[in-house]
Scaffold this motif. Sequence first.
Motif, PDB file in Angstrom:
ATOM      1  N   GLN A 243      98.067 -46.910 -16.477  1.00  0.00           N
ATOM      2  CA  GLN A 243      97.249 -46.378 -17.559  1.00  0.00           C
ATOM      3  C   GLN A 243      96.191 -45.433 -16.982  1.00  0.00           C
ATOM      4  O   GLN A 243      95.537 -45.745 -15.985  1.00  0.00           O
TER       5      GLN A 243
ATOM      6  N   LYS B 178     101.710 -40.457 -24.107  1.00  0.00           N
ATOM      7  CA  LYS B 178     100.771 -41.212 -24.932  1.00  0.00           C
ATOM      8  C   LYS B 178     101.312 -42.617 -25.163  1.00  0.00           C
ATOM      9  O   LYS B 178     102.507 -42.823 -25.357  1.00  0.00           O
ATOM     10  N   THR B 179     100.415 -43.590 -25.122  1.00  0.00           N
ATOM     11  CA  THR B 179     100.763 -44.975 -25.416  1.00  0.00           C
ATOM     12  C   THR B 179      99.854 -45.477 -26.534  1.00  0.00           C
ATOM     13  O   THR B 179      98.963 -44.759 -27.009  1.00  0.00           O
TER      14      THR B 179
ATOM     15  N   CYS C 133      97.241 -37.893 -10.510  1.00  0.00           N
ATOM     16  CA  CYS C 133      97.139 -39.282 -10.972  1.00  0.00           C
ATOM     17  C   CYS C 133      96.257 -40.067 -10.011  1.00  0.00           C
ATOM     18  O   CYS C 133      96.483 -40.033  -8.794  1.00  0.00           O
TER      19      CYS C 133
ATOM     20  N   ASN D 201      97.546 -47.522 -26.288  1.00  0.00           N
ATOM     21  CA  ASN D 201      96.173 -47.696 -25.789  1.00  0.00           C
ATOM     22  C   ASN D 201      95.599 -46.453 -25.110  1.00  0.00           C
ATOM     23  O   ASN D 201      94.493 -46.496 -24.588  1.00  0.00           O
ATOM     24  N   GLY D 202      96.341 -45.374 -25.115  1.00  0.00           N
ATOM     25  CA  GLY D 202      95.839 -44.162 -24.457  1.00  0.00           C
ATOM     26  C   GLY D 202      96.966 -43.360 -23.848  1.00  0.00           C
ATOM     27  O   GLY D 202      97.921 -42.998 -24.531  1.00  0.00           O
ATOM     28  N   TYR D 203      96.901 -43.157 -22.527  1.00  0.00           N
ATOM     29  CA  TYR D 203      97.918 -42.368 -21.830  1.00  0.00           C
ATOM     30  C   TYR D 203      98.272 -43.053 -20.506  1.00  0.00           C
ATOM     31  O   TYR D 203      97.452 -43.746 -19.903  1.00  0.00           O
ATOM     32  N   ARG D 204      99.492 -42.789 -20.051  1.00  0.00           N
ATOM     33  CA  ARG D 204      99.931 -43.345 -18.769  1.00  0.00           C
ATOM     34  C   ARG D 204     100.732 -42.308 -17.988  1.00  0.00           C
ATOM     35  O   ARG D 204     101.276 -41.354 -18.556  1.00  0.00           O
ATOM     36  N   CYS D 205     100.798 -42.544 -16.676  1.00  0.00           N
ATOM     37  CA  CYS D 205     101.598 -41.700 -15.775  1.00  0.00           C
ATOM     38  C   CYS D 205     103.024 -42.237 -15.782  1.00  0.00           C
ATOM     39  O   CYS D 205     103.247 -43.428 -15.551  1.00  0.00           O
TER      40      CYS D 205
ATOM     41  N   ASN E  87     103.567 -45.500 -13.892  1.00  0.00           N
ATOM     42  CA  ASN E  87     103.392 -46.331 -15.097  1.00  0.00           C
ATOM     43  C   ASN E  87     101.990 -46.930 -15.222  1.00  0.00           C
ATOM     44  O   ASN E  87     101.793 -47.934 -15.912  1.00  0.00           O
TER      45      ASN E  87
END
Length: 245
Positions: free
Chosen positions: A216, A203-204, A234, A206-210, A214
């Motif tokens: 979004q 979780k970031t 992904c 602004n949402g989620y990232r791999c 890296n």
Amino acid sequence: MSDPLAELNRLQERDLELDLIREDQSRIPEELVQARLHFRSLEVQLGDLQEQLREVRLAYHKADLELQDLKSKREKAKAAQAQASGAKEQTQYAEQIRQLSGLIEDLEGNGKDIEGQMMPLMERMDKLEQELAQVKAQVDEARPKLEALEAANQQRVADLEATYQAKKAERDKLAATIPAPIVKEYESIRKARKGTGLAKMVKTANGYRCTACNVQLPMHVAQQIHQGHKVVRCPSCGRILWKGE
């Protein structure tokens, strides 16, 4: 019920550990690298000296044959001069003897002001033989050291191989507990990506990232991962995404 992707993550950890063992096996110790370079340098130097000595010996042998031939001709000319009846014939043989003596002197010198062609060749042979003996001694000294390092490295590789096979057996046992289609897909991605086939989603702000690339992630992708109903990859790097434990 266990999470297949959590088990897949553990499988990947073991695969990465196996990769490190293989890398370690292929890595040549610096001491061995230097010993190989040193020994190869000595071999090249030895071969070069042997070739030089061979050429000088051939040149000396050729000059010596020529010298013996000239001396033989001079002796025959002297014998013929001794039997010559006329002054003209005597003079002709004398000139022939003079020319032959000059050629002989050019080859073997006169022990005074003319060195001759053969003396430098003899000196060159002596010098090359001394250098050759020195390099041979260095080769004889370096060989057992190199052989010991080679043997130690072979043992190191063999020990790592035993460790690898033991860990691989554990890895394969773990893989057997995960659905085969997931393992097959993971292994295909891992091969294509040269290392990892599974990536954690985090979780970031602004949402989620791999975590692998890296990038979004779209919200609908993140939702599918959280639901856990199917394997989700992904959209950017193609790795299987895992929500974590």
